[in-house]
Write an enzyme that holds these catalytic residues in place. Structure first.
Site, PDB file in Angstrom:
ATOM      1  CE  LYS A 247      -4.141   1.931   2.316  1.00  0.00           C
ATOM      2  NZ  LYS A 247      -5.149   1.363   3.299  1.00  0.00           N
ATOM      3  CD  GLU A 333     -19.400  -1.409   7.636  1.00  0.00           C
ATOM      4  OE1 GLU A 333     -18.500  -0.626   7.280  1.00  0.00           O
ATOM      5  OE2 GLU A 333     -19.424  -2.627   7.397  1.00  0.00           O
ATOM      6  NE  ARG A 361     -20.540  -1.792   4.757  1.00  0.00           N
ATOM      7  CZ  ARG A 361     -19.938  -2.555   3.863  1.00  0.00           C
ATOM      8  NH1 ARG A 361     -20.205  -2.586   2.870  1.00  0.00           N
ATOM      9  NH2 ARG A 361     -19.129  -3.514   4.324  1.00  0.00           N
TER      10      ARG A 361
END
Length: 584
Positions: A247, A333, A361
């Site tokens: 990343k 979530e 969500r």
């Protein structure tokens, strides 16, 4: 000076004419182009820098859009967009806003979905593969999903379905060892074991689910990715390509500070420092002060829970002090809410920290696990603002969602004192879940009355004829409108509603004596919002009610200022709305 190779790329087919050396040079050019734009506009830095090589390789080997790629979250699709005819939006500042930061079918035939939330790509790709097969079509279908996204339940559901297919499906797991922040959860131990054993460990999540598997140790090596894609192109069964990437690859500040550069505000390209760093007290500071007060002074058995967004609330500040009371459940979530429900049932006082656009969500868990069971979980909700960077991140639907769940109280503080008092009340009541909508404006301050009641509206200014109710961050707008109305001879009442799930009927009824117009202001969708509740309350009376707020729609690439003007949420427009109504 050599002509940039990117000048020769208009569509993916142009890549097939380039040598490996030219493709390698193109990767370097793309990184510079990406960094130059996001340093000026802000955007997802690390995710895009990490997938440059695999994106070039995909479009070199495969034949998009006949061969299809679905990007999970799609916040790493910048290189894909540049290579599929949209490079001007990165090369010319006048065109920076021409394209979304996520995939968008209206922009290009190489995009298939508007995606800004996570864990969806595998499920979407399985559906596309089945549709291809039933229609007798050809072509590869690839889902690209980050390791962080695998913690979302839908990703695992998608893998479960993928294993049942008997035709081409390529699932590329882009494993950079990071979610938005670091990864959390048991499956990441297995991913680490697979990385350490070059994919040879017998303990293999993907094989256990019935999927073919191949490990790629260096996904930032272009030749490796070209060879890998050539090997699996037109494969006749589902396979997982477990690709290790870095990343932020190619930009040291993004490598050193991976979490900070997941998404970054405009920054100095040389140093990586933000161009306009936030200063002064924040609502995060207010929240943390109350957390420490509750835990240290009140001895309240609180816990802090987040679903992969610790940076939004600076929660690692709390985690460093109280590691046994801090939980990041990863991008999950639903788990965050039901995890909190389990804690609350056993007498802890959990606080779940969410973004409104991600909290949707977990709607079933909010309703079923918290609402029905009346469990006293506190939910902090950020992002309740009118903005329109893209249609997938909209902060105006949380009020309609949360305020209509039975037994759940939704509060909208307007000052730091109210935020503190509401948190305290929520953590000590036992009636059910409480969601607190953290204001999105600068920190406001006003003395709190000794008889503070979270359910009672606060009259900020007592007038007559007209009452303006400003929800949360729009109370300052109501106050500004009141001052301007005074110059028109109108002494308007200004009210802070506080509880926006069950409006204070006594205060509303009292207005009937000497008011003829009530105006509600909210940074939320009018459909299902607070204003509708007020209008319904007055339905059988002579009171006229006007609701100002957001339209029920997905906004896209409009500025906040443009939207506030369209929705008549500026002082001048509120004043005109009131004076026109009185004149009529």
């Amino acid at each position: 000076m050599n002509t940039p190779i990117l000048n020769r790329i208009e569509q993916p087919a142009d890549l097939k004419q380039l040598s490996l050396a030219e493709l390698t040079d193109l990767a370097a050019e793309l990184r510079q182009v990406l960094l130059n734009k996001v340093s000026h506009t802000g955007g997802h830095v690390g995710p895009n820098l990490g997938v440059v090589e695999l994106t070039i390789a995909f479009h070199t080997v495969f034949n998009s859009p006949i061969d299809k790629v679905v990007w999970d979250v799609s916040h790493q699709s910048y290189t894909h967009k540049i290579l599929t005819g949209r490079k001007q939006a990165w090369l010319d500042p006048q065109h920076y806003d021409d394209v979304s930061g996520y995939t968008a079918p209206e922009e290009s035939p190489h995009d298939y979905f508007n995606i800004g939330h996570t864990s969806t790509s595998i499920a979407l790709a399985t559906g596309m593969a089945v549709a291809r097969d039933l229609q007798g079509k050809s072509g590869n279908v690839m889902a690209v999903i980050g390791d962080g996204s695998l913690s979302g339940g839908l990703a695992l559901e998608g893998l479960n379905t993928a294993a049942t297919l008997n035709s081409n499906l390529i699932i590329l797991v882009n494993d950079n060892g990071m979610s938005i922040a670091e990864d959390h959860g048991g499956l990441y131990g297995n991913l680490a074991e697979l990385r350490q054993t070059n994919g040879q460990s017998t303990n293999n999540l993907f094989k256990a689910m019935g999927l073919d598997y191949r490990y790629v140790a260096d996904g930032n090596d272009l030749q490796t990715m070209l060879d890998t894609f050539k090997a699996v192109k037109d494969i006749d069964h589902p396979i997982v390509l477990h690709v290790h990437t870095e990343k932020g690859h190619g930009y040291q500040p993004a490598i050193t500070n991976k979490e900070a550069f997941h998404w970054h505000v405009p920054f100095d390209l040389k140093t990586g420092e933000a161009l306009h760093p936030a200063t002064g007290e924040s609502y995060n500071d207010v929240i943390h002060a109350e957390l420490e007060h509750e835990l240290t002074d009140e001895k309240t058995p609180i816990t802090a829970i987040t679903a992969a967004i610790p940076g939004a609330y600076d929660l690692k500040r709390f985690g460093r002090k109280h590691p046994d009371r801090y939980f990041d459940v990863g991008i999950a979530e639903q788990e965050s809410i039901t995890f909190a429900a389990g804690q609350a049932q056993q007498w802890l006082r959990p606080i779940v920290f969410h973004s409104g656009t991600f909290l949707q969500r977990a709607y079933d868990q909010l309703s079923h696990d918290l609402g029905i069971n009346r469990l006293p979980v506190t939910i902090m909700v950020k992002g309740g603002q009118i903005s329109a960077g893209d249609p997938t991140h909209q902060g105006v639907f949380d009020v309609a969602m949360l305020s209509n769940i039975p037994n759940l109280t939704l509060l909208a503080p307007t000052t730091k004192q109210e935020l503190t008092a509401m948190m305290h009340w929520a953590l000590h009541q036992t009636n059910g879940p409480v969601a607190i909508r953290v204001p999105g404006n600068d920190v406001q301050s006003a003395p709190l009355a000794a008889d503070f009641d979270a359910h009672k509206m606060r009259t900020v200014h007592a007038g007559h004829q007209v009452a303006v109710l400003g929800v949360g961050s729009l109370l300052p707008l109501a106050q500004a409108a009141q001052k301007q109305l005074a110059t028109h001879g109108v002494d308007a009442t200004v009210i802070d509603p506080r509880d926006i799930s069950d409006p204070d009927g006594a205060t509303l009824d009292a207005l009937l004596a000497d008011h003829q117009l009530v105006v509600t202001l909210e940074e939320a969708s009018l459909s299902g919002g607070f204003g509708e509740k007020v209008s319904r309350h007055y339905g059988n009376t002579a009171m006229r009610v006007l609701n100002l707020g957001a339209a029920k729609r997905f906004n896209d690439r409009e500025t906040t200022a443009e939207l506030l003007h369209e929705f008549k949420l500026t002082p001048d427009q509120v004043v005109k709305t009131v004076t026109d109504a009185l004149a009529n």
